[in-house]
Design an enzyme around this catalytic site. Structure first.
Site, PDB file in Angstrom:
ATOM      1  N   LYS A  92       0.861  -1.200   0.018  1.00  0.00           N
ATOM      2  CA  LYS A  92       0.203   0.135  -0.008  1.00  0.00           C
ATOM      3  C   LYS A  92       0.948   1.212   0.011  1.00  0.00           C
ATOM      4  CE  LYS A  92      -3.830  -0.273   2.536  1.00  0.00           C
ATOM      5  NZ  LYS A  92      -4.803  -0.144   3.532  1.00  0.00           N
ATOM      6  N   LYS A 104       3.246  -3.468  11.098  1.00  0.00           N
ATOM      7  CA  LYS A 104       1.899  -3.850  11.779  1.00  0.00           C
ATOM      8  C   LYS A 104       2.025  -4.020  13.383  1.00  0.00           C
ATOM      9  CE  LYS A 104      -2.772  -3.216  10.783  1.00  0.00           C
ATOM     10  NZ  LYS A 104      -3.047  -2.253   9.833  1.00  0.00           N
TER      11      LYS A 104
HETATM   12  P1  NAD Z   1     -15.675   0.576  12.321  1.00  0.00           P
HETATM   13  O1  NAD Z   1     -15.441  -0.587  13.150  1.00  0.00           O
HETATM   14  O2  NAD Z   1     -15.751   2.035  12.432  1.00  0.00           O
HETATM   15  O3  NAD Z   1     -16.981   0.126  11.454  1.00  0.00           O
HETATM   16  C1  NAD Z   1     -17.193  -1.009  10.794  1.00  0.00           C
HETATM   17  C2  NAD Z   1     -18.674  -1.160  10.523  1.00  0.00           C
HETATM   18  O4  NAD Z   1     -18.957  -2.549   9.676  1.00  0.00           O
HETATM   19  C3  NAD Z   1     -19.831  -0.970  11.574  1.00  0.00           C
HETATM   20  O5  NAD Z   1     -20.803  -0.365  10.999  1.00  0.00           O
HETATM   21  C4  NAD Z   1     -20.388  -2.446  12.007  1.00  0.00           C
HETATM   22  O6  NAD Z   1     -21.601  -2.462  12.429  1.00  0.00           O
HETATM   23  C5  NAD Z   1     -20.172  -2.835  10.434  1.00  0.00           C
HETATM   24  N1  NAD Z   1     -20.239  -4.276  10.317  1.00  0.00           N
HETATM   25  C6  NAD Z   1     -19.629  -5.395  11.258  1.00  0.00           C
HETATM   26  N2  NAD Z   1     -19.853  -6.308  10.968  1.00  0.00           N
HETATM   27  C7  NAD Z   1     -20.552  -6.501   9.761  1.00  0.00           C
HETATM   28  C8  NAD Z   1     -21.392  -7.229   8.653  1.00  0.00           C
HETATM   29  N3  NAD Z   1     -21.223  -8.615   9.064  1.00  0.00           N
HETATM   30  N4  NAD Z   1     -22.059  -6.752   7.889  1.00  0.00           N
HETATM   31  C9  NAD Z   1     -22.366  -5.425   7.571  1.00  0.00           C
HETATM   32  N5  NAD Z   1     -21.533  -4.501   8.457  1.00  0.00           N
HETATM   33  C10 NAD Z   1     -20.950  -5.081   9.532  1.00  0.00           C
HETATM   34  O7  NAD Z   1     -14.559   0.330  11.080  1.00  0.00           O
HETATM   35  P2  NAD Z   1     -14.012   1.256   9.927  1.00  0.00           P
HETATM   36  O8  NAD Z   1     -12.810   2.033  10.461  1.00  0.00           O
HETATM   37  O9  NAD Z   1     -14.997   1.911   9.320  1.00  0.00           O
HETATM   38  O10 NAD Z   1     -13.345   0.186   9.057  1.00  0.00           O
HETATM   39  C11 NAD Z   1     -14.146  -0.543   8.006  1.00  0.00           C
HETATM   40  C12 NAD Z   1     -12.913  -1.311   7.135  1.00  0.00           C
HETATM   41  O11 NAD Z   1     -12.393  -0.339   6.657  1.00  0.00           O
HETATM   42  C13 NAD Z   1     -12.108  -2.397   7.857  1.00  0.00           C
HETATM   43  O12 NAD Z   1     -11.711  -3.436   7.153  1.00  0.00           O
HETATM   44  C14 NAD Z   1     -11.009  -1.443   7.819  1.00  0.00           C
HETATM   45  O13 NAD Z   1      -9.757  -2.273   7.962  1.00  0.00           O
HETATM   46  C15 NAD Z   1     -11.098  -0.592   6.678  1.00  0.00           C
HETATM   47  N6  NAD Z   1     -10.286   0.745   6.821  1.00  0.00           N
HETATM   48  C16 NAD Z   1     -10.616   1.378   7.535  1.00  0.00           C
HETATM   49  C17 NAD Z   1      -9.654   2.681   7.666  1.00  0.00           C
HETATM   50  C18 NAD Z   1     -10.129   3.838   8.648  1.00  0.00           C
HETATM   51  O14 NAD Z   1      -9.361   4.996   8.522  1.00  0.00           O
HETATM   52  N7  NAD Z   1     -11.129   3.917   9.402  1.00  0.00           N
HETATM   53  C19 NAD Z   1      -8.562   2.689   6.855  1.00  0.00           C
HETATM   54  C20 NAD Z   1      -8.220   1.825   6.050  1.00  0.00           C
HETATM   55  C21 NAD Z   1      -8.831   0.596   5.862  1.00  0.00           C
END
Ligand code: NAD
Length: 428
Positions: A92, A104
């Site tokens: 990335k 990580k």
């Molecule tokens: P978060 O915990 O804020 O949100 C996750 C969401 O997914 C929640 O709304 C939860 O209810 C929902 N969820 C959980 N299980 C589920 C399911 N089975 N079906 C549908 N929804 C479900 O997490 P986030 O920070 O928003 O991260 C989400 C994804 O994005 C992860 O894979 C994370 O690695 C990736 N990501 C996030 C960031 C960031 O800056 N937040 C950066 C890079 C990648």
């Protein structure tokens, strides 16, 4: 899970290797993490007992710069999983042309079982245990699953105490008042939005005529839904872990966010509050959301949501992976055959690490930028690198995932080869 994550990432790498001639040296080096640290962290619990937690930090590769990667708190964290995620970060960072390698960290813990004070002691204990392994120019931490701004603040503070100097550059994703950056909280969604706005017009897809389903309504999912809604795209379905809602005429994302904030779920939004029944909608399951007949699908929740079991039923034309690893490699092959365009996680969700980079630069310079300056730099970087990936995909006739890996591999190979290869030493 972790082994297969790495195995899955390796499959994508193998596809890219067909189009890249990388030195044997670079290939050998990329097969193994540069350094892996496993630590035990003793924590005094509120009841006076002592609990030992297992923690890890892995620096997969640092040829292009210091390691960069988040710290995850989750019961499933293992050394294998952390190594896989560090491998992913290596690609990335190279893809976004950031001067970082991949790293990580993680602790095997269910943070919801700890009190706030126990969580603070655990976070500070983790830094005590890995302090000699990290540093502003060595390996830089960030938030990941179940770690947040406040935890990053504790970690930076603890490192500064150990080093006896304020060291904001060792951790990104900190609170603004401790050297955090403007725009870090919305960076992932904003970055994904730029990727979408760059590529969708290439397919003649205009916002008003583009229907979108978003799986996951957390930090990344809710924000990308809102940005798209504001830009005129038609977000017709959203979901969280409790289930989802669908309305063919489009959803009112700001009111759903408000509802979710108050009630912690999206499914009741149009039935229980004052907006009850003002919109014709259906309550759907997460499985249904993934196979809706929409133009764009955005998985923004968990890994492995689209597998060989449901890939055949996916109807979207474009998938933007905001979550990390939401599509397995076997599902990838099916989607490819169906002609579905998949835009990969290492590009789509890279806005987060890009603003982390900007935070690190600000910490080192001591000069802090406005939100507008940060957003402009993020936009330029995301669009520039998306265009590069697009060009490579056109040139080689490959999908965007393979193209992204080709680009990242080339950059890693260049950096590794700059120190000399077998050919160089043999005078070939
Ligand atoms: P978060 O915990 O804020 O949100 C996750 C969401 O997914 C929640 O709304 C939860 O209810 C929902 N969820 C959980 N299980 C589920 C399911 N089975 N079906 C549908 N929804 C479900 O997490 P986030 O920070 O928003 O991260 C989400 C994804 O994005 C992860 O894979 C994370 O690695 C990736 N990501 C996030 C960031 C960031 O800056 N937040 C950066 C890079 C990648």
């Amino acid at each position: 899970m972790s082994q297969s994550l790495l195995a899955d990432a390796s499959v994508r790498l193998e596809q890219a290797l067909k189009y890249v001639s990388i030195s044997d040296d670079a290939f050998s080096r990329l097969k193994y993490p540069k350094a892996s640290l496993s630590v035990s962290i003793p924590v005094r619990m509120d009841d006076g007992s002592l609990r030992i937690f297992q923690g890890y930090r892995v620096r997969y590769d640092d040829t292009r710069g210091p390691g960069k990667g988040g710290v995850r708190y989750h019961p499933s964290v293992s050394l294998d999983e952390v190594q896989s995620l560090a491998f992913w970060m290596t690609f990335k960072c190279a893809l976004l042309n950031l001067p970082f390698g991949g790293a990580k960290g993680g602790i095997t813990v269910n943070p919801k079982e700890l009190s706030r004070a126990e969580l603070e002691r655990l976070s500070r204990g983790y830094i005590e245990a890995i302090a000699d392994f990290i540093g502003t120019d060595v390996d830089i931490l960030a938030p990941d699953v179940y770690t947040n701004e406040m935890i990053m603040g504790w970690m930076m503070d603890q490192y500064s105490i150990i080093r006896r100097r304020i060291s904001p550059g060792v951790v990104t994703g900190k609170p603004l008042t401790m050297g955090g950056s403007q725009g870090r909280d919305t960076a992932t969604a904003t970055g994904a939005f730029h990727v979408m706005n760059t590529v969708l017009p290439k397919f003649g897809q205009i916002p008003e005529k583009t229907t979108i389903a978003v799986q996951g309504f957390g930090n990344a999912g809710a924000q990308i839904a809102q940005l798209l809604n504001k830009a005129g795209y038609k977000v017709v379905a959203v979901s969280d872990s409790q289930g989802g809602i669908y309305a063919s005429q489009g959803l009112d994302i700001p009111s759903i966010r408000q509802y979710k904030q108050n009630h912690l779920t999206v499914t009741g939004v149009y039935c229980k509050d004052s907006v009850c029944n003002i919109i014709d909608h259906e309550v759907i399951t997460n499985e249904q959301l993934l196979t809706l007949d929409v133009d764009v699908l955005i998985p923004a929740a968990l890994e492995k949501q689209i597998t060989e079991k449901n890939a055949h039923d996916v109807k979207a034309k474009y998938i933007f992976e905001v979550a990390n690893g939401p599509i397995t490699s076997s599902a990838d092959a099916i989607l490819n055959t169906k002609g579905i365009h998949v835009f990969p996680d290492i590009l789509v969700n890279a806005g987060g690490v890009t603003v982390s980079y900007l935070e690190w630069v600000q910490n080192r310079n001591g000069l802090y930028w406005s939100l507008t300056e940060v957003q402009e730099r993020l936009k330029v970087r995301m669009i520039e690198e998306t265009e590069v990936v697009w060009r490579i995909s056109q040139e080689f006739g490959v999908n965007m995932r393979t193209s992204a890996y080709i680009n990242a591999l080339n950059r890693l190979n260049e950096a590794m080869s700059a120190k000399g290869t077998r050919d160089y030493y043999q005078g070939i």
